[in-house]
Design an enzyme around this catalytic site. Structure first.
Site, PDB file in Angstrom:
ATOM      1  N   CYS A   1      -4.962  -0.425  -7.021  1.00  0.00           N
ATOM      2  CA  CYS A   1      -3.804  -0.781  -6.178  1.00  0.00           C
ATOM      3  C   CYS A   1      -3.742  -2.274  -5.891  1.00  0.00           C
ATOM      4  CB  CYS A   1      -3.804   0.024  -4.890  1.00  0.00           C
ATOM      5  SG  CYS A   1      -5.012  -0.495  -3.646  1.00  0.00           S
TER       6      CYS A   1
ATOM      7  N   HIS B   1     -12.521   5.737  -2.852  1.00  0.00           N
ATOM      8  CA  HIS B   1     -11.514   4.798  -2.346  1.00  0.00           C
ATOM      9  C   HIS B   1     -11.855   3.358  -2.740  1.00  0.00           C
ATOM     10  CE1 HIS B   1      -7.719   4.789  -0.425  1.00  0.00           C
ATOM     11  NE2 HIS B   1      -8.051   3.852   0.424  1.00  0.00           N
TER      12      HIS B   1
ATOM     13  N   TYR C   1      -9.301   0.685  -5.037  1.00  0.00           N
ATOM     14  CA  TYR C   1      -8.919  -0.704  -4.796  1.00  0.00           C
ATOM     15  C   TYR C   1      -8.956  -1.546  -6.074  1.00  0.00           C
ATOM     16  CZ  TYR C   1      -8.485  -0.421   0.262  1.00  0.00           C
ATOM     17  OH  TYR C   1      -8.053  -0.141   1.534  1.00  0.00           O
TER      18      TYR C   1
ATOM     19  N   CYS D   1      -3.026   7.677  -1.780  1.00  0.00           N
ATOM     20  CA  CYS D   1      -4.359   7.771  -2.406  1.00  0.00           C
ATOM     21  C   CYS D   1      -5.419   8.340  -1.472  1.00  0.00           C
ATOM     22  CB  CYS D   1      -4.826   6.400  -2.869  1.00  0.00           C
ATOM     23  SG  CYS D   1      -3.523   5.296  -3.337  1.00  0.00           S
TER      24      CYS D   1
ATOM     25  N   THR E   1      -4.087   5.088   7.288  1.00  0.00           N
ATOM     26  CA  THR E   1      -3.048   4.739   6.320  1.00  0.00           C
ATOM     27  C   THR E   1      -2.159   5.946   6.035  1.00  0.00           C
ATOM     28  OG1 THR E   1      -4.448   3.076   5.292  1.00  0.00           O
ATOM     29  CG2 THR E   1      -2.726   4.025   3.917  1.00  0.00           C
TER      30      THR E   1
ATOM     31  N   GLU F   1      -6.479  -5.592   4.418  1.00  0.00           N
ATOM     32  CA  GLU F   1      -6.929  -4.290   3.920  1.00  0.00           C
ATOM     33  C   GLU F   1      -7.954  -4.467   2.806  1.00  0.00           C
ATOM     34  OE1 GLU F   1      -4.187  -1.487   2.032  1.00  0.00           O
ATOM     35  OE2 GLU F   1      -4.922  -0.010   3.459  1.00  0.00           O
TER      36      GLU F   1
ATOM     37  N   CYS G   1       0.870  -1.183   0.000  1.00  0.00           N
ATOM     38  CA  CYS G   1       0.000   0.000   0.000  1.00  0.00           C
ATOM     39  C   CYS G   1       0.900   1.224   0.000  1.00  0.00           C
ATOM     40  CB  CYS G   1      -0.875  -0.020   1.251  1.00  0.00           C
ATOM     41  SG  CYS G   1      -1.646   1.569   1.609  1.00  0.00           S
TER      42      CYS G   1
ATOM     43  N   GLU H   1      -0.069   2.072   9.163  1.00  0.00           N
ATOM     44  CA  GLU H   1      -1.315   2.563   9.748  1.00  0.00           C
ATOM     45  C   GLU H   1      -1.034   3.050  11.168  1.00  0.00           C
ATOM     46  OE1 GLU H   1      -1.769  -0.109   7.564  1.00  0.00           O
ATOM     47  OE2 GLU H   1      -3.085   1.012   6.231  1.00  0.00           O
TER      48      GLU H   1
HETATM   49 FE1  SF4 Z   1      -3.265   1.971   0.035  1.00  0.00          FE
HETATM   50 FE2  SF4 Z   1      -4.683   1.100  -2.037  1.00  0.00          FE
HETATM   51 FE3  SF4 Z   1      -5.765   2.792  -0.256  1.00  0.00          FE
HETATM   52 FE4  SF4 Z   1      -3.860   3.574  -1.986  1.00  0.00          FE
HETATM   53  S1  SF4 Z   1      -5.944   2.875  -2.506  1.00  0.00           S
HETATM   54  S2  SF4 Z   1      -3.989   4.079   0.172  1.00  0.00           S
HETATM   55  S3  SF4 Z   1      -2.561   1.789  -2.085  1.00  0.00           S
HETATM   56  S4  SF4 Z   1      -5.071   0.693   0.112  1.00  0.00           S
HETATM   57 FE    FE Z   2      -6.531   1.404   2.084  1.00  0.00          FE
END
Ligand code: SF4
Ligand code: FE
Length: 493
Positions: A300, A293, A297, A104, A191, A457, A100, A258
């Site tokens: 990422c 968000h 996902y 983001c 995060t 996550e 991660c 985190e």
């Molecule tokens: Fe982390 Fe994915 Fe959230 Fe970006 S979108 S902060 S890489 S979990």
């Molecule tokens: Fe996340």
């Protein structure tokens, strides 16, 4: 100021006086701490790739606020093309870090606060949108990393913020002054909080009049007076403290992060306030941030999935099992699952639409379907990776044993290193160490520190599965589907 490099970003963190605690103690030099540094390296790569001509189109954009080139992580999406590029950028970074990369949450917060403040101002005559534009211009001009923070500790899940025994369980306004507000409370499992320059705080749930003190959004520097953080520990984290830590880490360079972020009466000046008791807009902010968000996902986790698939295929090569038809089929299944997640990320982006404020929002139903799939498919991908890897992934000796020159008092007189290398070799031509490296990498992703960013996550990040099911129920429009069936079935009521 021009876009920072990764090295400049790391140096910029040294100027912050962020208060960090870990293992019961204050950590003064958190920038170089071996447990924290991999997460900083992860964010640094979001800076470095922005300077690479190969990735410029994905990693940078032209700011609608200033007309200047900015890092895409600080950009307000101006089209569905921007939304798609966001997902592609996240896949790229997942591939480069297998982790991660944290930046983001700020990008998703910028886009949701931008559109929500516009609509709140229209309804309430407030001035939050201008405040926010000024703030984001500052962020873009200085190429800052901002931690978008939403999740409160929540206490008793059966009670609203104002019903909690301890009023601080949800972050709230304790004082309103002529020049600003004072806030108290915390944001949990945040995060990328320690390595962010700034924090952008949002409410965590839709709220009614009785909870209006909890309907607050604002920004502050990470080292503002009254704020401190407690680092969240990860599985196998102390391996990073071992001497010559390398093979056993699996992913030596990168990791996630985190923390619990505590606000003990922090003053926020008026021009950094973006919501202050307008409880009727808390729900909109939550829904939009969560939507963005959940889209994220589909990028990422797919990028990390690409590396997991590659690692499983390498493990099969090193084990001499690559030609087995069931192994090939498992790799096909993993690819199918991973690309399905990507389809969801791209689809909710392609179906995006402009908000009243002018930036682009994703399709909410498709983004929630995306994240719902993410709560399942990475688990299956990891299961298949563990199947292909074999049990050695969790039973092999340590790096120190493989490198040991301790003489074993048996007939052949070989060292501990010689014995372990002898018995854990795979196919001809591949060193035992390389075989160990790929198995340790899979261990890290499936069970170790990186599992935080890939497995668990995937379940809880961007909202737990039930949160998506509520949104899917709201957006699914069953009533319209019933009408479709009635027409074709010839039902007249
Ligand atoms: Fe982390 Fe994915 Fe959230 Fe970006 S979108 S902060 S890489 S979990
Ligand atoms: Fe996340």
């Amino acid at each position: 100021m021009a876009l920072m490099t990764g090295a400049e970003y790391i140096e910029s963190l040294r100027k912050l006086k962020t208060q960090v605690y870990m293992f019961g103690m204050k950590v003064d030099n958190w920038v170089d701490h071996p447990i924290i540094r991999p997460s900083i390296n992860c964010v640094a790569i979001t800076y470095d790739l922005a300077h690479d001509p190969q990735y410029e189109d994905l990693m940078t954009a032209t700011s609608n606020l200033t007309g200047k080139k900015v890092n895409r992580f600080a950009h307000l999406h101006q089209s569905t093309d921007d939304l798609r590029k966001k997902v592609k950028m996240q896949r790229l970074l997942g591939q480069k870090t297998a982790s991660c990369f944290q930046r983001c949450v700020g990008m998703d917060a910028f886009n949701s606060v931008f559109s929500t403040t516009y609509e709140c101002d229209k309804a309430h005559g407030t001035n939050y949108h201008e405040n926010f534009k000024k703030y984001l211009t500052y962020v873009q001009e200085n190429d800052l990393t901002v931690d978008g923070a939403m999740t409160d500790p929540k206490g008793d899940r059966g009670k609203s913020p104002s019903q909690q025994t301890d009023p601080d369980i949800f972050l709230h306004i304790v004082e309103k002054r002529a020049d600003g507000i004072v806030v108290r409370g915390a944001k949990a499992h945040q995060t990328g909080s320690i390595n962010s320059h700034e924090h952008l705080i949002m409410p965590t749930i839709a709220m009614g009049e009785e909870d209006k003190k909890y309907a607050v959004a604002f920004a502050c520097p990470s080292d503002v007076e009254g704020l401190f953080m407690v680092y969240g520990r990860q599985s196998c984290d102390t391996r990073k403290l071992e001497k010559d830590a390398d093979v056993d880490l699996g992913n030596k360079q990168f990791g996630g992060q985190e923390a619990l972020v505590v606000f003990d009466d922090v003053f926020i000046p008026n021009d950094r306030v973006f919501l202050c008791e307008e409880h009727d807009f808390a729900g909109m902010l939550v829904e939009r941030f969560a939507g963005y968000h959940r889209q994220s996902y589909g990028g990422c986790k797919v990028g990390v999935g690409d590396v997991v698939i590659g690692a499983a295929a390498l493990a099969a090569d090193y084990n001499g099992a690559a030609k087995a038809s069931h192994v090939k089929d498992k790799l096909i299944e993993m690819t199918h699952l991973n690309e399905t997640l990507y389809c969801c990320g791209i689809a909710c982006s392609a179906e995006g639409y402009p908000t009243e404020a002018g930036n682009y929002q994703i399709d909410l139903l498709l983004a929630n379907v995306c994240k719902q799939n993410v709560t399942r498919f990475p688990y299956e991908i990891v299961r298949l990776a563990e199947d292909i890897a074999g049990g050695l992934m969790v039973t092999m000796p340590s790096q120190a044993d493989f490198r040991s020159d301790v003489q074993i008092p048996t007939k052949s007189g070989m060292t501990l290193g010689q014995w372990t290398n002898k018995f854990f070799v795979g196919v001809n031509g591949v060193s035992t160490e390389n075989r160990m490296r790929i198995l340790r990498f899979l261990e890290n992703i499936c069970l170790g520190a990186s599992a935080v960013g890939y497995r668990t996550e995937s379940m809880h990040g961007a909202g737990s599965p039930q949160a998506q099911r509520i949104m899917i129920a709201r957006q699914g429009n069953i009533a319209a589907k019933k009408e479709l069936a009635k027409v074709i079935a010839g039902i007249k009521e």
